[in-house]
Enzyme design. Structure first.
Site, PDB file in Angstrom:
ATOM      1  N   LYS A  68      68.388  65.921  83.561  1.00  0.00           N
ATOM      2  CA  LYS A  68      68.750  65.757  81.990  1.00  0.00           C
ATOM      3  C   LYS A  68      69.363  64.651  81.283  1.00  0.00           C
ATOM      4  CE  LYS A  68      67.407  70.777  80.914  1.00  0.00           C
ATOM      5  NZ  LYS A  68      67.876  71.554  80.297  1.00  0.00           N
ATOM      6  N   ASP A 104      66.183  72.056  73.589  1.00  0.00           N
ATOM      7  CA  ASP A 104      66.979  73.024  74.225  1.00  0.00           C
ATOM      8  C   ASP A 104      67.789  73.846  73.189  1.00  0.00           C
ATOM      9  OD1 ASP A 104      66.151  73.183  76.826  1.00  0.00           O
ATOM     10  OD2 ASP A 104      67.907  71.664  77.437  1.00  0.00           O
TER      11      ASP A 104
END
Ligand code: ATR
Length: 272
Positions: A68, A104
């Site tokens: 990420k 997210d």
């Protein structure tokens, strides 16, 4: 002729990823043919794997651990959530390269709404100060909670993360030996569910009717579920956040938002 939408999730480990099933469900729901693969990829391999995806007609990707942060460097433009989190979980190809997004935190907020957990004016306790917490802070602060208190085994990490987001709202960071006032919601965002037991937080840190939300799901959720149930707090695991972040990624790729609750129902039936 219909051609399928070519997508992939990259990470390591990746074999247990639920994302291919979730995006398959979304595709069936919206009549979009989806070819979504889970591909094992280490940090140094990401540029080559993305190039392979593009060569095969791919237009979008998800990134999971440990990619990420590395993924940021592959993007020519980032959305605000990715910039603030310093992490990217969704990539979309345009004519000039990859656009980066972080769904997210917004996915968590969608799931909390689904579960009837209010954020506005709530006192929120977050356990953990790693990448998972960094990813959820901005969208949670945007809902104007009364305060966010981060507690972490390593106090300095909690304090510096809180400092990084302090321009967005009332937020502070401390070690596990702090004694905060009672909160309405506990978000469990450490990785301990994979290895250890829940630290014994003092029960008066949470109100009797507080809710507990664990970012982990499945087996990793069990230590937190047991702990919360022992204290009488209603607890939810993070499967809904996974589906929520996926729904927002699907919308970025296709312009269509799948039904989150319908996907949760099908997935719950498939997994049980
Ligand atoms: P992630 O990206 O999943 O958040 P991370 O950045 O490695 O992963 O962060 C893991 C978090 O879990 C950290 O808050 C870590 O605490 P430290 O900062 O003190 O390392 C926390 N953590 C992991 N194992 C733990 C344990 N057994 N007890 C308490 N906290 C734990």
């Amino acid at each position: 002729m219909t051609s399928s939408l070519r997508l992939a999730v990259f990470g390591d480990p990746i074999s247990h990823s639920l994302s291919p099933r979730i995006h398959g469900l979304f595709g069936r729901q919206l009549g979009v043919e989806v070819d979504y693969q889970a591909i094992r990829c280490g940090v140094n391999e990401l540029p080559a794997k993305l190039a392979e995806l593009v060569a095969g007609g791919g237009i979008g990707a998800n990134l999971t651990l440990p990619l990420k942060q590395t993924g940021l460097r592959q993007c020519r433009q980032l959305d605000r959530a990715a910039r603030l989190a310093r992490a990217v979980n969704t990539l979309k190809l345009d004519e000039q390269g990859w656009l980066g997004f972080n769904t997210d935190g917004p996915g968590l907020v969608l799931d909390l709404e689904r579960l009837g957990i209010a954020l506005t004016d709530a006192r929120i306790l977050i356990l953990g100060a790693g990448g998972a917490t960094a990813g959820i802070l901005a969208p949670m602060l945007a809902k104007k909670p009364a305060c966010i208190t981060i507690l972490n085994r390593t106090a300095e990490r909690a304090a510096s993360l809180a400092e990084r987001f302090s321009h967005l709202g009332a937020i502070s960071g401390h070690g596990l030996n702090a004694s905060p006032q009672a909160h309405d919601l506990l978000i469990q965002a450490t990785s301990l569910g994979h290895s250890g037991a829940m630290p014994e937080l003092a029960p008066d840190w949470l109100k009797p009717n507080a809710r507990v939300y664990d970012l982990n799901y499945g087996r990793a959720h069990q230590p937190v579920a047991d702990w919360a149930e022992r204290h009488g707090w209603r607890v939810d695991g993070g499967l809904g956040m996974l589906v929520g972040q996926a729904a927002l990624a699907f919308e970025i790729w296709t312009g269509q938002r799948p039904s989150f609750s319908a996907a949760m129902d099908s997935l719950g039936a498939e997994l049980s």
